[in-house]
Design an enzyme around this catalytic site. Structure first.
Site, short mmCIF file in Angstrom:
data_model
loop_
_atom_site.label_atom_id
_atom_site.label_comp_id
_atom_site.label_asym_id
_atom_site.label_seq_id
_atom_site.Cartn_x
_atom_site.Cartn_y
_atom_site.Cartn_z
N LYS A 30 -10.61 -8.00 19.78
CA LYS A 30 -10.19 -8.84 20.90
C LYS A 30 -8.67 -8.87 21.02
O LYS A 30 -8.11 -8.76 22.12
CB LYS A 30 -10.74 -10.26 20.74
N SER A 33 -10.26 -14.32 17.90
CA SER A 33 -11.19 -15.06 17.05
C SER A 33 -12.62 -14.74 17.49
O SER A 33 -12.88 -14.49 18.66
CB SER A 33 -10.93 -16.57 17.16
N ASP A 34 -13.52 -14.73 16.53
CA ASP A 34 -14.93 -14.52 16.83
C ASP A 34 -15.75 -15.30 15.82
O ASP A 34 -15.31 -15.51 14.68
CB ASP A 34 -15.30 -13.04 16.78
N GLN A 35 -16.94 -15.72 16.22
CA GLN A 35 -17.76 -16.54 15.34
C GLN A 35 -19.24 -16.20 15.46
O GLN A 35 -19.74 -15.94 16.56
CB GLN A 35 -17.57 -18.02 15.69
N GLY A 80 -13.99 -15.25 12.31
CA GLY A 80 -12.94 -14.27 12.10
C GLY A 80 -11.70 -14.67 12.88
O GLY A 80 -11.80 -15.19 14.00
#
EC number: 3.6.1.-
Length: 198
Positions: free
Chosen positions: A52, A68-70, A105
């Protein structure tokens, strides 16, 4: 101070980043979020957070880009956003009485020198045993279709839990602010010494 870019259109992440009182803009990254076969949750969220941030690098030279990633893991399986009622029901039925681990992340990319810092923060949510009436009542009230795990911990979702465990409660909402602050300070941006946004 280099300008900050949040590589996200999430209103939750934007609200979290506003807590640091730093000026920033948001932009939507174009990324394929498909997991690789057998990819562990920690590796997946770090890869996607980095992707991203890197997706916006060409548009923002001399910037600090936050990605950010979840995902959450229920019964050993990676679970994302439910997107619809029936999937949310299944997710909450699976989570009932269980510990669900959230993996978030976080990447900070400095496009001025191409340095990148990436980490993964975890947060455990212990669900109480939920009745079907409670699950239905919760989903009808809050409609968390775009939330990993099918709940909003900052809202009525708190009623679903027995307890929470983790270093930073912001991680659960989607942006680990403690880790991000440390990364920003390493890049010379300290939220406590930069002139705050008015």
């Amino acid at each position: 101070m280099p300008q900050l870019v949040l590589a996200s259109t999430s209103s939750y992440r934007r609200a979290l980043l506003e807590k640091l009182q730093l000026p920033f803009i948001t932009d939507a990254p174009e990324t394929d979020e498909t997991p690789h076969a057998g990819e562990p949750a920690e590796a997946l969220v770090q890869r996607l957070a980095s992707a991203k941030a890197q997706a916006l690098a060409g548009r923002y030279p001399q910037h600090l880009i936050i990605g950010s990633d979840q995902v959450c893991v229920i019964d050993g399986k990676i679970t994302g956003k439910p997107l619809q009622y029936s999937t949310a029901v299944k997710q909450l039925q699976q989570a009932s009485g269980q510990c669900v681990t959230f993996y978030t992340g976080l990447t900070l990319l400095n496009t001025a020198n191409n340095s990148i810092n990436c980490t993964c923060e975890t947060f455990d949510v212990y669900f109480r045993t939920l009745s079907q009436a409670e699950i239905d009542g919760y989903l009808l009230r809050e409609q968390p279709w775009n939330c990993a795990g099918s709940f909003k911990s900052e809202g009525l979702g708190i009623t679903l839990f027995e307890r929470l465990a983790g270093r930073d409660p912001n991680t659960l909402i989607g942006l680990p602010l403690i880790a991000l602050t440390q990364m920003l300070i390493e890049q010379g941006v300290n939220p406590l010494t930069v002139k705050p946004v008015e």
